[in-house]
Design a protein around this motif. Structure first.
Motif, PDB file in Angstrom:
ATOM      1  N   ILE A 207       0.867  -1.435   0.046  1.00 54.59           N
ATOM      2  CA  ILE A 207       0.184  -0.021   0.077  1.00 54.59           C
ATOM      3  C   ILE A 207       0.839   1.357   0.105  1.00 54.59           C
ATOM      4  N   THR A 208       1.906   1.203   0.694  1.00 53.40           N
ATOM      5  CA  THR A 208       2.884   2.193   0.514  1.00 53.40           C
ATOM      6  C   THR A 208       3.422   2.481  -0.741  1.00 53.40           C
ATOM      7  N   TYR A 209       4.068   1.383  -1.498  1.00 53.46           N
ATOM      8  CA  TYR A 209       4.237   1.200  -2.888  1.00 53.46           C
ATOM      9  C   TYR A 209       3.239   2.177  -3.600  1.00 53.46           C
ATOM     10  N   LEU A 210       1.909   1.473  -3.597  1.00 50.50           N
ATOM     11  CA  LEU A 210       0.904   2.118  -4.603  1.00 50.50           C
ATOM     12  C   LEU A 210       0.639   3.709  -4.142  1.00 50.50           C
ATOM     13  N   LYS A 211       0.694   3.997  -2.907  1.00 48.92           N
ATOM     14  CA  LYS A 211       0.571   5.367  -2.514  1.00 48.92           C
ATOM     15  C   LYS A 211       1.787   6.311  -3.204  1.00 48.92           C
ATOM     16  N   THR A 212       2.852   5.979  -3.481  1.00 48.12           N
ATOM     17  CA  THR A 212       3.765   6.586  -3.923  1.00 48.12           C
ATOM     18  C   THR A 212       3.605   6.680  -5.544  1.00 48.12           C
ATOM     19  N   LYS A 213       2.787   5.654  -6.154  1.00 48.01           N
ATOM     20  CA  LYS A 213       2.430   5.865  -7.422  1.00 48.01           C
ATOM     21  C   LYS A 213       1.269   6.823  -7.593  1.00 48.01           C
ATOM     22  N   PHE A 214       0.313   6.677  -6.615  1.00 48.82           N
ATOM     23  CA  PHE A 214      -0.952   7.309  -6.931  1.00 48.82           C
ATOM     24  C   PHE A 214      -1.359   8.187  -5.540  1.00 48.82           C
ATOM     25  N   PRO A 215      -0.489   9.226  -5.286  1.00 46.07           N
ATOM     26  CA  PRO A 215      -0.393  10.032  -4.163  1.00 46.07           C
ATOM     27  C   PRO A 215      -1.802  10.885  -3.951  1.00 46.07           C
ATOM     28  N   ASN A 216      -2.562  11.173  -5.069  1.00 47.94           N
ATOM     29  CA  ASN A 216      -3.630  11.680  -4.885  1.00 47.94           C
ATOM     30  C   ASN A 216      -4.780  10.982  -4.961  1.00 47.94           C
ATOM     31  N   LYS A 217      -4.812   9.899  -5.193  1.00 47.73           N
ATOM     32  CA  LYS A 217      -5.891   9.033  -5.318  1.00 47.73           C
ATOM     33  C   LYS A 217      -5.930   7.859  -4.208  1.00 47.73           C
ATOM     34  N   ILE A 218      -4.755   7.673  -3.439  1.00 44.60           N
ATOM     35  CA  ILE A 218      -4.912   6.931  -2.513  1.00 44.60           C
ATOM     36  C   ILE A 218      -4.634   7.857  -1.174  1.00 44.60           C
ATOM     37  N   ARG A 219      -5.391   7.875  -0.161  1.00 49.61           N
ATOM     38  CA  ARG A 219      -5.135   8.860   0.907  1.00 49.61           C
ATOM     39  C   ARG A 219      -5.725   8.105   2.311  1.00 49.61           C
ATOM     40  N   GLN A 220      -4.675   8.731   3.171  1.00 49.69           N
ATOM     41  CA  GLN A 220      -4.945   8.128   4.542  1.00 49.69           C
ATOM     42  C   GLN A 220      -5.366   9.142   5.605  1.00 49.69           C
ATOM     43  N   PHE A 221      -6.583   8.893   6.212  1.00 54.01           N
ATOM     44  CA  PHE A 221      -7.141  10.061   7.277  1.00 54.01           C
ATOM     45  C   PHE A 221      -6.924   9.203   8.458  1.00 54.01           C
ATOM     46  N   SER A 222      -6.561   9.819   9.402  1.00 53.25           N
ATOM     47  CA  SER A 222      -6.345   9.016  10.804  1.00 53.25           C
ATOM     48  C   SER A 222      -6.741   9.957  11.952  1.00 53.25           C
ATOM     49  N   VAL A 223      -7.672   9.421  12.906  1.00 55.70           N
ATOM     50  CA  VAL A 223      -8.226  10.165  14.059  1.00 55.70           C
ATOM     51  C   VAL A 223      -7.121  10.092  15.184  1.00 55.70           C
ATOM     52  N   TYR A 224      -6.756  11.074  15.978  1.00 51.45           N
ATOM     53  CA  TYR A 224      -5.939  11.098  17.006  1.00 51.45           C
ATOM     54  C   TYR A 224      -6.791  11.678  18.608  1.00 51.45           C
ATOM     55  N   LYS A 225      -6.201  11.121  19.360  1.00 47.66           N
ATOM     56  CA  LYS A 225      -6.878  11.531  20.756  1.00 47.66           C
ATOM     57  C   LYS A 225      -5.266  11.625  21.754  1.00 47.66           C
ATOM     58  N   ASP A 226      -5.088  12.857  22.049  1.00 51.65           N
ATOM     59  CA  ASP A 226      -3.865  13.172  22.715  1.00 51.65           C
ATOM     60  C   ASP A 226      -2.492  12.732  22.122  1.00 51.65           C
ATOM     61  N   ASN A 227      -2.449  12.811  20.775  1.00 50.91           N
ATOM     62  CA  ASN A 227      -1.311  12.413  20.029  1.00 50.91           C
ATOM     63  C   ASN A 227      -1.204  10.950  19.717  1.00 50.91           C
ATOM     64  N   GLU A 228      -2.282  10.137  20.270  1.00 53.39           N
ATOM     65  CA  GLU A 228      -2.335   8.764  20.048  1.00 53.39           C
ATOM     66  C   GLU A 228      -3.351   8.236  18.754  1.00 53.39           C
ATOM     67  N   VAL A 230      -6.072   6.659  16.942  1.00 56.45           N
ATOM     68  CA  VAL A 230      -7.231   5.649  17.502  1.00 56.45           C
ATOM     69  C   VAL A 230      -8.271   4.988  16.503  1.00 56.45           C
ATOM     70  N   ALA A 231      -8.057   5.670  15.271  1.00 51.46           N
ATOM     71  CA  ALA A 231      -8.921   5.301  14.189  1.00 51.46           C
ATOM     72  C   ALA A 231      -8.468   5.796  12.939  1.00 51.46           C
ATOM     73  N   GLY A 232      -9.137   5.220  11.824  1.00 49.04           N
ATOM     74  CA  GLY A 232      -8.548   5.720  10.669  1.00 49.04           C
ATOM     75  C   GLY A 232      -9.153   5.000   9.294  1.00 49.04           C
ATOM     76  N   THR A 233      -8.880   5.524   8.176  1.00 46.08           N
ATOM     77  CA  THR A 233      -9.669   4.840   7.034  1.00 46.08           C
ATOM     78  C   THR A 233      -8.451   5.453   5.811  1.00 46.08           C
ATOM     79  N   THR A 234      -8.603   4.085   4.783  1.00 43.46           N
ATOM     80  CA  THR A 234      -7.654   4.578   3.843  1.00 43.46           C
ATOM     81  C   THR A 234      -8.582   4.591   2.544  1.00 43.46           C
ATOM     82  N   VAL A 235      -8.544   5.733   1.861  1.00 47.30           N
ATOM     83  CA  VAL A 235      -9.508   6.105   0.838  1.00 47.30           C
ATOM     84  C   VAL A 235      -8.857   6.041  -0.474  1.00 47.30           C
ATOM     85  N   PHE A 236      -9.720   5.140  -1.361  1.00 48.51           N
ATOM     86  CA  PHE A 236      -9.202   5.020  -2.815  1.00 48.51           C
ATOM     87  C   PHE A 236     -10.145   5.971  -3.547  1.00 48.51           C
TER      88      PHE A 236
END
Length: 326
Positions: A207-228, A230-236
């Motif tokens: 997935i890291t390789y694919l993200k380097t190939k498609f940086p604007n099409k594979i996006r990672q959104f993560s949720v943090y509490k106190d810098n830790e 706690v959740a996330g989603t990888t969007v195509f």
């Protein structure tokens, strides 16, 4: 003599394939050669380009196993990909030529999985008609849950709203990140192993390789509490659709409302201009059963069911297309 010729894809076709895909009406970046070939060691690629005289009019991502040709098994969908200008007559003759080629090369069966309509940038149901004429057998039907953003979004569960209030109160923060390591190693992989005894379809390296190939099409959104985290989603992300490929949260998701906040933000802010927000499939056992808990959870955000169909076609049935045009 036919004006159509069918050629097997080779590496020299890399540019013409990808250029055609980018201008197509029913293809997405999943059918880009860079995406298809990250797992080329697992599949015997047998993709095709179809020309009318010297003009490319269709491409077909596929792999071969024994005497069966598959819409590429490493992709969620594929099928015959055509341009916005391609007429029904051209699609008919192109697909007929492909079937004739498959029959002459010893392929006894074609397993076809066309892209769902929400991924089409223009109407593209030519294949639906041709499959009817070919007496194709529907062998699988998956259900994916998606929000049509052109309609008012109805949150059907009160706990979604309560979760959002909890998240705000807890001071959760959403970040878009280029690095997927934390989400993969601390959230996604542990959850999948613990709850289902499986690992993600893509490894972290893939997935890291694919993200380097498609940086604007594979996006990672993560949720943090106190810098830790706690959740996330990888969007195509494709032309009309934002698809949550991976969704996961730690064991405090109910108390924190982490996923409620995350998807409220994505649906109403980040992807508000997309035609659809796709939560992904809820069917299991080759489409024969529905994970009711997953279905209800996705529906609670206002998502509705969209089918994704799989067909079996016998190449020898190409003769059934002879009388289509009158």
């Amino acid at each position: 003599m036919s004006d159509f010729k069918v050629l097997t894809y080779t590496s020299k076709d890399y540019k013409i394939w990808n250029d055609f895909l980018d201008a197509s009406k029913n293809g997405t970046f999943l059918c880009h050669r860079d995406f298809m070939e990250y797992h080329k060691d697992r599949f015997q690629d047998q993709s095709y380009l179809i020309f009318k005289k010297d003009k490319l009019v269709a491409i077909f991502p596929a792999n071969k196993s024994n005497h069966i040709l598959y819409s590429h098994q490493g992709l969620t969908y594929g099928g015959l990909i055509v341009s916005k200008e391609t007429s029904f007559k051209t699609v008919l003759k192109a697909f007929k030529s492909l079937l004739e080629t498959l029959q002459s090369s010893g392929i006894e069966e074609l397993i076809l999985k066309p892209s769902p309509r929400m991924y089409h940038t223009h109407p593209s149901d030519e294949m639906e008609y041709l499959l009817f004429k070919l007496q194709a057998e529907l062998i699988r039907k998956d259900l994916t849950l998606a929000i049509d953003t052109s309609q008012p979004i109805k949150i059907t569960a009160s706990n979604r709203k309560r979760g959002l209030k909890k998240a705000i109160k807890q001071g959760l923060i959403i970040k878009e990140e280029t690095d997927l390591d934390l989400f993969w190693n601390q959230i996604l992989i542990p959850n999948l192993v613990e709850k289902h005894g499986v690992t993600p379809v893509h490894t972290l390296e893939e997935i890291t390789y694919l993200k380097t190939k498609f940086p604007n099409k594979i996006r990672q959104f993560s949720v943090y509490k106190d810098n830790e985290i706690v959740a996330g989603t990888t969007v195509f992300e494709t032309g009309k659709v934002a698809h949550a490929q991976y969704i996961s949260a730690n064991n405090l998701k109910q108390e924190l409302g982490s996923l409620d906040m995350l998807f409220h933000h994505l649906i109403n802010e980040v992807y508000k201009d997309k035609a659809y927000f796709d939560f992904g499939v809820c069917s299991e056992n080759s489409g024969k059963q529905i994970n009711s808990g997953l279905q209800s959870w996705k529906e609670s955000f206002g998502a509705s069911s969209i089918s994704h169909d799989f067909y079996s076609v016998f190449p020898k049935n190409h003769i059934l297309l002879n009388d289509v045009l009158i």
